[in-house]
Write a protein that holds these residues in place. Structure first.
Motif, PDB file in Angstrom:
ATOM      1  N   PRO A   1       2.184   8.860   3.053  1.00 60.42           N
ATOM      2  CA  PRO A   1       1.067   9.491   2.799  1.00 60.42           C
ATOM      3  C   PRO A   1       0.068   9.246   3.723  1.00 60.42           C
ATOM      4  CG  PRO A   1       1.750   9.224   0.624  1.00 60.42           C
ATOM      5  CD  PRO A   1       2.723   8.225   1.663  1.00 60.42           C
ATOM      6  N   VAL A   2      -0.986   9.974   4.299  1.00 62.64           N
ATOM      7  CA  VAL A   2      -1.849   9.653   5.244  1.00 62.64           C
ATOM      8  C   VAL A   2      -2.922  10.808   5.216  1.00 62.64           C
ATOM      9  CG1 VAL A   2      -0.854  11.086   7.215  1.00 62.64           C
ATOM     10  CG2 VAL A   2      -2.429   8.886   7.802  1.00 62.64           C
ATOM     11  N   LEU A   3      -4.175   9.979   4.853  1.00 65.02           N
ATOM     12  CA  LEU A   3      -5.299  10.915   4.905  1.00 65.02           C
ATOM     13  C   LEU A   3      -6.177  10.682   6.185  1.00 65.02           C
ATOM     14  CD1 LEU A   3      -6.406  10.344   1.101  1.00 65.02           C
ATOM     15  CD2 LEU A   3      -5.562  12.744   2.304  1.00 65.02           C
TER      16      LEU A   3
ATOM     17  N   CYS B   1       0.712  -1.160  -0.115  1.00 68.25           N
ATOM     18  CA  CYS B   1       0.061  -0.036  -0.009  1.00 68.25           C
ATOM     19  C   CYS B   1       0.942   1.135   0.009  1.00 68.25           C
ATOM     20  CB  CYS B   1      -0.923  -0.040   1.307  1.00 68.25           C
ATOM     21  SG  CYS B   1      -2.221  -1.359   1.167  1.00 68.25           S
ATOM     22  N   ARG B   2       0.526   2.300  -0.802  1.00 68.53           N
ATOM     23  CA  ARG B   2       1.355   3.448  -0.927  1.00 68.53           C
ATOM     24  C   ARG B   2       0.599   4.482   0.076  1.00 68.53           C
ATOM     25  NH1 ARG B   2       1.751   5.129  -6.993  1.00 68.53           N
ATOM     26  NH2 ARG B   2       2.427   6.921  -6.121  1.00 68.53           N
ATOM     27  N   GLY B   3      -0.275   4.368   0.836  1.00 71.36           N
ATOM     28  CA  GLY B   3      -0.830   5.507   1.428  1.00 71.36           C
ATOM     29  C   GLY B   3      -1.970   4.803   2.695  1.00 71.36           C
ATOM     30  N   ILE B   4      -2.087   5.405   3.604  1.00 66.70           N
ATOM     31  CA  ILE B   4      -3.101   5.038   5.012  1.00 66.70           C
ATOM     32  C   ILE B   4      -4.247   5.865   4.823  1.00 66.70           C
ATOM     33  CG2 ILE B   4      -3.379   4.496   7.252  1.00 66.70           C
ATOM     34  CD1 ILE B   4      -1.640   2.682   5.477  1.00 66.70           C
ATOM     35  N   VAL B   5      -5.393   5.564   5.067  1.00 73.62           N
ATOM     36  CA  VAL B   5      -6.770   6.367   5.121  1.00 73.62           C
ATOM     37  C   VAL B   5      -7.247   5.867   6.503  1.00 73.62           C
ATOM     38  CG1 VAL B   5      -8.795   7.091   4.256  1.00 73.62           C
ATOM     39  CG2 VAL B   5      -6.977   6.686   2.752  1.00 73.62           C
ATOM     40  N   SER B   6      -7.505   6.692   7.447  1.00 72.79           N
ATOM     41  CA  SER B   6      -8.384   6.325   8.597  1.00 72.79           C
ATOM     42  C   SER B   6      -9.804   6.847   8.782  1.00 72.79           C
ATOM     43  CB  SER B   6      -7.339   6.593   9.818  1.00 72.79           C
ATOM     44  OG  SER B   6      -7.333   7.976   9.700  1.00 72.79           O
ATOM     45  N   PRO B   7     -10.571   5.908   9.356  1.00 68.74           N
ATOM     46  CA  PRO B   7     -12.055   6.686   9.458  1.00 68.74           C
ATOM     47  C   PRO B   7     -12.035   7.938  10.580  1.00 68.74           C
ATOM     48  CG  PRO B   7     -11.789   4.731  10.767  1.00 68.74           C
ATOM     49  CD  PRO B   7     -10.493   4.964  10.227  1.00 68.74           C
TER      50      PRO B   7
ATOM     51  N   ASP C   1      -2.046  21.424  12.241  1.00 72.71           N
ATOM     52  CA  ASP C   1      -0.934  21.616  13.035  1.00 72.71           C
ATOM     53  C   ASP C   1       0.084  20.609  12.765  1.00 72.71           C
ATOM     54  OD1 ASP C   1      -2.186  23.600  14.568  1.00 72.71           O
ATOM     55  OD2 ASP C   1      -2.710  22.410  16.198  1.00 72.71           O
ATOM     56  N   ARG C   2      -0.178  19.418  12.162  1.00 72.29           N
ATOM     57  CA  ARG C   2       0.750  18.540  11.643  1.00 72.29           C
ATOM     58  C   ARG C   2       1.349  18.797  10.447  1.00 72.29           C
ATOM     59  NH1 ARG C   2      -1.846  16.125  15.690  1.00 72.29           N
ATOM     60  NH2 ARG C   2      -0.887  14.566  17.108  1.00 72.29           N
ATOM     61  N   GLY C   3       0.959  19.977   9.756  1.00 71.71           N
ATOM     62  CA  GLY C   3       1.305  20.151   8.339  1.00 71.71           C
ATOM     63  C   GLY C   3       0.756  19.632   7.044  1.00 71.71           C
ATOM     64  N   LEU C   4      -0.445  18.794   7.568  1.00 68.26           N
ATOM     65  CA  LEU C   4      -1.609  17.971   6.609  1.00 68.26           C
ATOM     66  C   LEU C   4      -2.280  19.105   6.044  1.00 68.26           C
ATOM     67  CD1 LEU C   4      -2.251  14.810   8.364  1.00 68.26           C
ATOM     68  CD2 LEU C   4      -0.762  15.109   6.633  1.00 68.26           C
ATOM     69  N   ARG C   5      -2.515  19.048   4.765  1.00 65.89           N
ATOM     70  CA  ARG C   5      -3.348  20.102   4.112  1.00 65.89           C
ATOM     71  C   ARG C   5      -4.456  19.239   3.186  1.00 65.89           C
ATOM     72  NH1 ARG C   5      -1.320  22.416   7.298  1.00 65.89           N
ATOM     73  NH2 ARG C   5      -0.404  24.347   7.441  1.00 65.89           N
ATOM     74  N   PHE C   6      -4.371  17.882   3.251  1.00 66.33           N
ATOM     75  CA  PHE C   6      -5.433  16.886   2.591  1.00 66.33           C
ATOM     76  C   PHE C   6      -5.889  15.973   3.822  1.00 66.33           C
ATOM     77  CE2 PHE C   6      -2.581  18.431  -0.500  1.00 66.33           C
ATOM     78  CZ  PHE C   6      -3.563  18.857  -1.560  1.00 66.33           C
ATOM     79  N   THR C   7      -7.104  15.761   3.944  1.00 63.48           N
ATOM     80  CA  THR C   7      -7.800  14.920   4.795  1.00 63.48           C
ATOM     81  C   THR C   7      -9.019  14.229   4.294  1.00 63.48           C
ATOM     82  OG1 THR C   7      -9.253  16.359   6.106  1.00 63.48           O
ATOM     83  CG2 THR C   7      -7.079  16.237   6.805  1.00 63.48           C
ATOM     84  N   LYS C   8      -9.678  13.155   4.836  1.00 61.29           N
ATOM     85  CA  LYS C   8     -10.782  12.479   4.758  1.00 61.29           C
ATOM     86  C   LYS C   8     -11.946  13.441   5.535  1.00 61.29           C
ATOM     87  CE  LYS C   8     -12.884   7.916   5.026  1.00 61.29           C
ATOM     88  NZ  LYS C   8     -12.631   6.578   5.124  1.00 61.29           N
ATOM     89  N   PHE C   9     -12.974  13.612   4.921  1.00 62.86           N
ATOM     90  CA  PHE C   9     -14.034  13.846   5.754  1.00 62.86           C
ATOM     91  C   PHE C   9     -15.136  12.797   5.882  1.00 62.86           C
ATOM     92  CE2 PHE C   9     -18.266  16.455   5.569  1.00 62.86           C
ATOM     93  CZ  PHE C   9     -18.100  17.050   6.951  1.00 62.86           C
ATOM     94  N   PHE C  10     -15.180  12.446   6.870  1.00 62.95           N
ATOM     95  CA  PHE C  10     -16.263  11.117   7.224  1.00 62.95           C
ATOM     96  C   PHE C  10     -16.875  11.315   8.568  1.00 62.95           C
ATOM     97  CE2 PHE C  10     -16.609   7.070   9.119  1.00 62.95           C
ATOM     98  CZ  PHE C  10     -17.344   6.337   7.893  1.00 62.95           C
TER      99      PHE C  10
ATOM    100  N   VAL D   1      -1.331   8.632  12.552  1.00 63.09           N
ATOM    101  CA  VAL D   1      -0.969   9.915  11.741  1.00 63.09           C
ATOM    102  C   VAL D   1       0.629  10.130  12.031  1.00 63.09           C
ATOM    103  CG1 VAL D   1      -1.119  12.225  11.362  1.00 63.09           C
ATOM    104  CG2 VAL D   1      -2.981  10.681  11.662  1.00 63.09           C
ATOM    105  N   ASP D   2       0.831   9.939  13.401  1.00 65.89           N
ATOM    106  CA  ASP D   2       2.390  10.321  13.692  1.00 65.89           C
ATOM    107  C   ASP D   2       3.348   9.527  13.140  1.00 65.89           C
ATOM    108  OD1 ASP D   2       1.501  12.635  14.833  1.00 65.89           O
ATOM    109  OD2 ASP D   2       1.716  11.832  16.965  1.00 65.89           O
ATOM    110  N   TRP D   3       2.925   7.995  13.083  1.00 62.90           N
ATOM    111  CA  TRP D   3       3.622   6.868  12.640  1.00 62.90           C
ATOM    112  C   TRP D   3       3.858   7.350  11.223  1.00 62.90           C
ATOM    113  CZ3 TRP D   3       3.106   3.325   8.930  1.00 62.90           C
ATOM    114  CH2 TRP D   3       4.013   2.211   8.989  1.00 62.90           C
TER     115      TRP D   3
END
Length: 221
Positions: free
Chosen positions: A118-120, A96-102, A134-143, A109-111
């Motif tokens: 890449p993490v969403l 897997c090239r990225g991680i998505v969490s609910p 605050d962690r520098g993420l600019r793309f997230t999942k909205f769920f 996220v920190d790991w």
């Protein structure tokens, strides 16, 4: 994960957001068996949606990810419904090239950030989004998108979080996908609609391909 593994994941994963932005739709897939993983992935690719979020909602998830990675390399894999660092680590190991969490899991996220993956993370409230920001993420999942106000909430969030872009999932489908994609702070949508459950259960991969073509047309329009 050793330094070599980190470097490989970073090299492979840096373009993941750009890829999702180009495709604009991320199919959420819960595998019923390992055997269906490869033909399903081929159906996605044939329909112009060469990406899959394989969820940790079934025992077939990890081996299915591995099979797709090994046999259908043109399909980019992300792991979904990731609750723990161990799940994230296992998903990366099988391709897997990225991680998505609910939800927003600080540990996951920190790991991911520390491992250059890449993490969403799932966000639904301003406090969730602030933690991502605050962690520098600019793309997230909205769920879950529809349950938390859907298009109206995303419009409201665009003011105080103008730099953030969202991947809404949860209640997103053919009936409302255009409304979501019309929002400037939505970079793609996620859902099961590119892989209709009846077609998946009967192994009708042609129907899955056709659904992907329809989904891609809707999001591109």
């Amino acid at each position: 994960m050793n330094d070599v593994e980190k470097a490989a994941v970073a090299e492979d994963g840096t373009g993941l957001i750009d890829l999702i932005r180009r495709i604009k739709v991320v199919p959420l897939v819960t595998l019923h068996s390992v055997e269906e993983a490869v033909p399903l992935a081929k159906a996605l690719a044939a329909g112009g949606v060469p990406i899959a979020e394989i969820t940790f909602r079934s025992p077939a998830a990890l081996e299915g990810m591995r099979a797709i990675h090994d046999q259908v390399p043109e399909v980019t894999l992300v792991a979904g419904t990731v609750h723990t660092v161990d799940q994230a680590r296992q998903a990366v190991r099988v391709g897997c090239r990225g991680i998505v969490s609910p939800a927003f899991s600080d540990a996951v996220v920190d790991w991911c950030l520390g491992s250059l993956i890449p993490v969403l993370p799932g966000t639904a409230t301003p406090s969730d989004i602030e933690k991502a920001y605050d962690r520098g993420l600019r793309f997230t999942k909205f769920f879950p998108a529809e349950a938390y106000g859907g298009v109206g909430t995303l419009k409201a969030l665009s003011g105080p979080f103008a730099e953030m872009s969202f991947l809404p999932t949860g209640g997103v489908g053919l009936k409302n996908v255009r409304e979501y994609m019309a929002l400037p702070n939505v970079f793609a949508v996620g859902g099961s609609f590119p892989v209709p459950s009846p077609a998946q259960r009967r192994g009708d991969w042609k129907a899955v391909t056709e659904a992907c073509v329809q989904a891609r047309q809707l999001v591109q329009d």
